[in-house]
Motif scaffolding. Structure first.
Motif, PDB file in Angstrom:
ATOM      1  N   ALA A 197       0.845  -1.189   0.000  1.00 52.57           N
ATOM      2  CA  ALA A 197       0.000   0.000   0.000  1.00 52.57           C
ATOM      3  C   ALA A 197       0.882   1.241   0.000  1.00 52.57           C
ATOM      4  CB  ALA A 197      -0.917  -0.012   1.221  1.00 52.57           C
ATOM      5  N   PRO A 198       0.405   2.359  -0.558  1.00 49.24           N
ATOM      6  CA  PRO A 198       1.241   3.564  -0.678  1.00 49.24           C
ATOM      7  C   PRO A 198       1.775   4.093   0.647  1.00 49.24           C
ATOM      8  CG  PRO A 198      -0.745   3.763  -2.017  1.00 49.24           C
ATOM      9  CD  PRO A 198      -0.922   2.537  -1.178  1.00 49.24           C
ATOM     10  N   ASP A 199       1.045   3.822   1.753  1.00 50.72           N
ATOM     11  CA  ASP A 199       1.478   4.357   3.055  1.00 50.72           C
ATOM     12  C   ASP A 199       2.125   3.309   3.948  1.00 50.72           C
ATOM     13  OD1 ASP A 199      -0.834   2.901   3.354  1.00 50.72           O
ATOM     14  OD2 ASP A 199      -1.737   4.251   4.832  1.00 50.72           O
ATOM     15  N   THR A 200       2.535   2.159   3.391  1.00 54.68           N
ATOM     16  CA  THR A 200       3.164   1.113   4.183  1.00 54.68           C
ATOM     17  C   THR A 200       4.469   0.651   3.537  1.00 54.68           C
ATOM     18  OG1 THR A 200       2.162  -0.804   3.067  1.00 54.68           O
ATOM     19  CG2 THR A 200       0.865   0.267   4.809  1.00 54.68           C
ATOM     20  N   VAL A 201       5.243  -0.087   4.315  1.00 51.70           N
ATOM     21  CA  VAL A 201       6.393  -0.826   3.778  1.00 51.70           C
ATOM     22  C   VAL A 201       5.994  -2.295   3.796  1.00 51.70           C
ATOM     23  CG1 VAL A 201       8.824  -1.428   4.044  1.00 51.70           C
ATOM     24  CG2 VAL A 201       8.034   0.867   4.676  1.00 51.70           C
ATOM     25  N   GLY A 202       5.738  -2.855   2.634  1.00 55.34           N
ATOM     26  CA  GLY A 202       5.312  -4.244   2.560  1.00 55.34           C
ATOM     27  C   GLY A 202       6.508  -5.177   2.671  1.00 55.34           C
ATOM     28  N   TYR A 203       6.368  -6.243   3.441  1.00 52.19           N
ATOM     29  CA  TYR A 203       7.487  -7.180   3.562  1.00 52.19           C
ATOM     30  C   TYR A 203       7.032  -8.616   3.321  1.00 52.19           C
ATOM     31  CZ  TYR A 203       5.879  -8.026   8.411  1.00 52.19           C
ATOM     32  OH  TYR A 203       5.145  -8.340   9.518  1.00 52.19           O
ATOM     33  N   VAL A 204       7.962  -9.405   2.792  1.00 52.49           N
ATOM     34  CA  VAL A 204       7.744 -10.828   2.549  1.00 52.49           C
ATOM     35  C   VAL A 204       8.869 -11.607   3.219  1.00 52.49           C
ATOM     36  CG1 VAL A 204       6.515 -10.492   0.366  1.00 52.49           C
ATOM     37  CG2 VAL A 204       9.016 -10.723   0.358  1.00 52.49           C
ATOM     38  N   PHE A 205       8.609 -12.866   3.523  1.00 48.04           N
ATOM     39  CA  PHE A 205       9.627 -13.705   4.143  1.00 48.04           C
ATOM     40  C   PHE A 205      10.330 -14.543   3.077  1.00 48.04           C
ATOM     41  CE2 PHE A 205       6.784 -13.281   7.969  1.00 48.04           C
ATOM     42  CZ  PHE A 205       7.658 -12.478   8.664  1.00 48.04           C
ATOM     43  N   ALA A 206      11.655 -14.482   3.095  1.00 51.94           N
ATOM     44  CA  ALA A 206      12.466 -15.195   2.107  1.00 51.94           C
ATOM     45  C   ALA A 206      13.091 -16.462   2.668  1.00 51.94           C
ATOM     46  CB  ALA A 206      13.564 -14.277   1.584  1.00 51.94           C
ATOM     47  N   ARG A 207      13.035 -16.645   3.994  1.00 52.19           N
ATOM     48  CA  ARG A 207      13.503 -17.848   4.693  1.00 52.19           C
ATOM     49  C   ARG A 207      15.013 -17.939   4.880  1.00 52.19           C
ATOM     50  NH1 ARG A 207       9.707 -22.890   2.575  1.00 52.19           N
ATOM     51  NH2 ARG A 207       7.678 -21.875   2.981  1.00 52.19           N
ATOM     52  N   SER A 208      15.803 -17.321   4.035  1.00 49.15           N
ATOM     53  CA  SER A 208      17.258 -17.379   4.202  1.00 49.15           C
ATOM     54  C   SER A 208      17.887 -16.091   3.705  1.00 49.15           C
ATOM     55  CB  SER A 208      17.858 -18.563   3.437  1.00 49.15           C
ATOM     56  OG  SER A 208      17.818 -18.327   2.044  1.00 49.15           O
ATOM     57  N   GLU A 209      19.107 -15.827   4.172  1.00 47.07           N
ATOM     58  CA  GLU A 209      19.820 -14.624   3.753  1.00 47.07           C
ATOM     59  C   GLU A 209      20.122 -14.671   2.256  1.00 47.07           C
ATOM     60  OE1 GLU A 209      20.820 -16.739   6.063  1.00 47.07           O
ATOM     61  OE2 GLU A 209      20.668 -15.680   7.984  1.00 47.07           O
ATOM     62  N   ALA A 210      20.465 -15.860   1.748  1.00 48.42           N
ATOM     63  CA  ALA A 210      20.746 -15.999   0.318  1.00 48.42           C
ATOM     64  C   ALA A 210      19.519 -15.669  -0.516  1.00 48.42           C
ATOM     65  CB  ALA A 210      21.238 -17.418   0.020  1.00 48.42           C
ATOM     66  N   ASN A 211      18.354 -16.094  -0.043  1.00 43.49           N
ATOM     67  CA  ASN A 211      17.116 -15.783  -0.773  1.00 43.49           C
ATOM     68  C   ASN A 211      16.803 -14.289  -0.733  1.00 43.49           C
ATOM     69  OD1 ASN A 211      16.692 -18.423  -1.500  1.00 43.49           O
ATOM     70  ND2 ASN A 211      15.194 -18.845   0.110  1.00 43.49           N
ATOM     71  N   ILE A 212      17.081 -13.653   0.418  1.00 38.45           N
ATOM     72  CA  ILE A 212      16.860 -12.205   0.512  1.00 38.45           C
ATOM     73  C   ILE A 212      17.686 -11.498  -0.566  1.00 38.45           C
ATOM     74  CG2 ILE A 212      17.245 -10.140   1.929  1.00 38.45           C
ATOM     75  CD1 ILE A 212      16.659 -11.873   4.393  1.00 38.45           C
ATOM     76  N   ALA A 213      18.969 -11.862  -0.652  1.00 45.04           N
ATOM     77  CA  ALA A 213      19.851 -11.248  -1.648  1.00 45.04           C
ATOM     78  C   ALA A 213      19.355 -11.528  -3.063  1.00 45.04           C
ATOM     79  CB  ALA A 213      21.268 -11.774  -1.474  1.00 45.04           C
ATOM     80  N   THR A 214      18.903 -12.743  -3.315  1.00 45.11           N
ATOM     81  CA  THR A 214      18.421 -13.108  -4.651  1.00 45.11           C
ATOM     82  C   THR A 214      17.173 -12.321  -5.018  1.00 45.11           C
ATOM     83  OG1 THR A 214      19.331 -15.346  -4.441  1.00 45.11           O
ATOM     84  CG2 THR A 214      17.590 -15.027  -6.081  1.00 45.11           C
TER      85      THR A 214
END
Length: 310
Positions: free
Chosen positions: A182-199
């Protein structure tokens, strides 16, 4: 004469009361001569092998305070470990700082020592974006997406979310990787690992990521060919890498002796193999005023995250 059904009902009631008393009362605590080391684990066999050598090192050095036996008890999650600590079934637990303060809130457990792992006593969270991203600050993340690890992570969930809240942002979990914030939020998702976050960040699937400074500098977690395409937009204050916690009500003589044995272990050649096996521990340190302040911040942050986000 009492009927059979009535007798059976009374017997079941007595057994139920005894079971409840056993689970909630002090009688459920272990014998006074036994020190129980706990761990939250989804892989008990592996973690047992990491815990047992240090326990074997510690126990003989606690004989003078009445401890002659050591045991290990695993828990599936923070709730179960908090219950074990509260009921005296676990005396000592090693955890990351976020989980440590969560256990403190649930059970009254207290920090005993800070744990240095692989020479690192403290770490911080790194927020990063692609180098070609227009995002320059945390505030500019509003309306964009952020990859985090999972709710059990201190550096890649708790600290990022509490930092966003401190900066006046509204973190909001997204239903899927392709969901739009949403325009007034920071949306976040879970990637499960640091490598996935970077990817996720490198492929443009999300706008930003957050990892610990330890993982940021680890070429195995974030490859060098990814790192050169990233840019840091924010670094948080440092927090303890890990914490040794003891339950409220542990005999002060046992607590103090355990603390001294662990403090002395780093300079004892006999302890080195056990320390290395114990999650790469390189030493233990007293909780100084600065790190106590950081733990207090994490406690306040965790309470706020639970109220506003979870």
């Amino acid at each position: 004469m009492m009927g059979l059904s009535r007798l059976r009902w009374l017997l079941q009631s007595v057994l139920l009361c005894l079971a409840i008393a056993a689970m909630t009362g002090p009688a459920f605590a272990g014998p006074a001569h036994v020190l129980v080391l706990g761990r939250i684990s989804d892989d008990p066999r592996s973690h047992y092998a990491q815990l047992q050598p240090l326990l074997d090192y510690v126990i003989p050095r606690l004989h003078d305070v009445g401890i002659t036996e050591g045991r290990i008890l695993m828990a599936r999650d923070t709730q179960q470990m908090g219950s074990y600590l509260r009921r005296g079934r676990v005396d000592w637990v090693t955890e990351t700082s976020g989980t440590a303060v969560a256990l403190g809130l649930r059970s009254g457990a207290r920090p005993l020592l800070l744990t240095e792992r692989s020479g690192v006593r403290e770490y911080h969270t790194v927020f990063f974006v692609r180098r070609d991203s227009p995002i320059q600050t945390l505030e500019a993340l509003r309306g964009h997406t952020l990859a985090l690890q999972n709710t059990a992570s201190t550096s890649a969930y708790l600290v990022p979310v509490m930092t966003l809240l401190q900066h006046g942002e509204t973190p909001e979990i997204l239903s899927s990787l392709g969901d739009v914030a949403a325009p007034d939020t920071v949306g976040y998702v879970f990637a499960r690992s640091e490598a996935n976050i970077a990817t996720f960040v490198h492929k443009g699937l999300v706008d930003a990521g957050a990892v610990s400074s330890v993982d940021w500098s680890d070429g195995k977690r974030i490859p060098a060919n990814f790192l050169r395409d990233f840019r840091v937009i924010h670094r948080t204050e440092p927090y303890p890498r890990a914490v040794e916690m003891v339950r409220e009500g542990l005999d002060p003589k046992v607590r103090d002796r355990l603390q001294q044995v662990l403090l002395d272990a780093a300079s004892d050649p006999q302890a080195q193999p056990a320390l290395k096996t114990f999650f790469g521990t390189s030493g233990f340190h007293r909780v100084d005023a600065q790190m106590q302040h950081r733990l207090d911040e994490l406690k306040q942050g965790l309470t706020r995250v639970r109220m506003e986000v979870e």
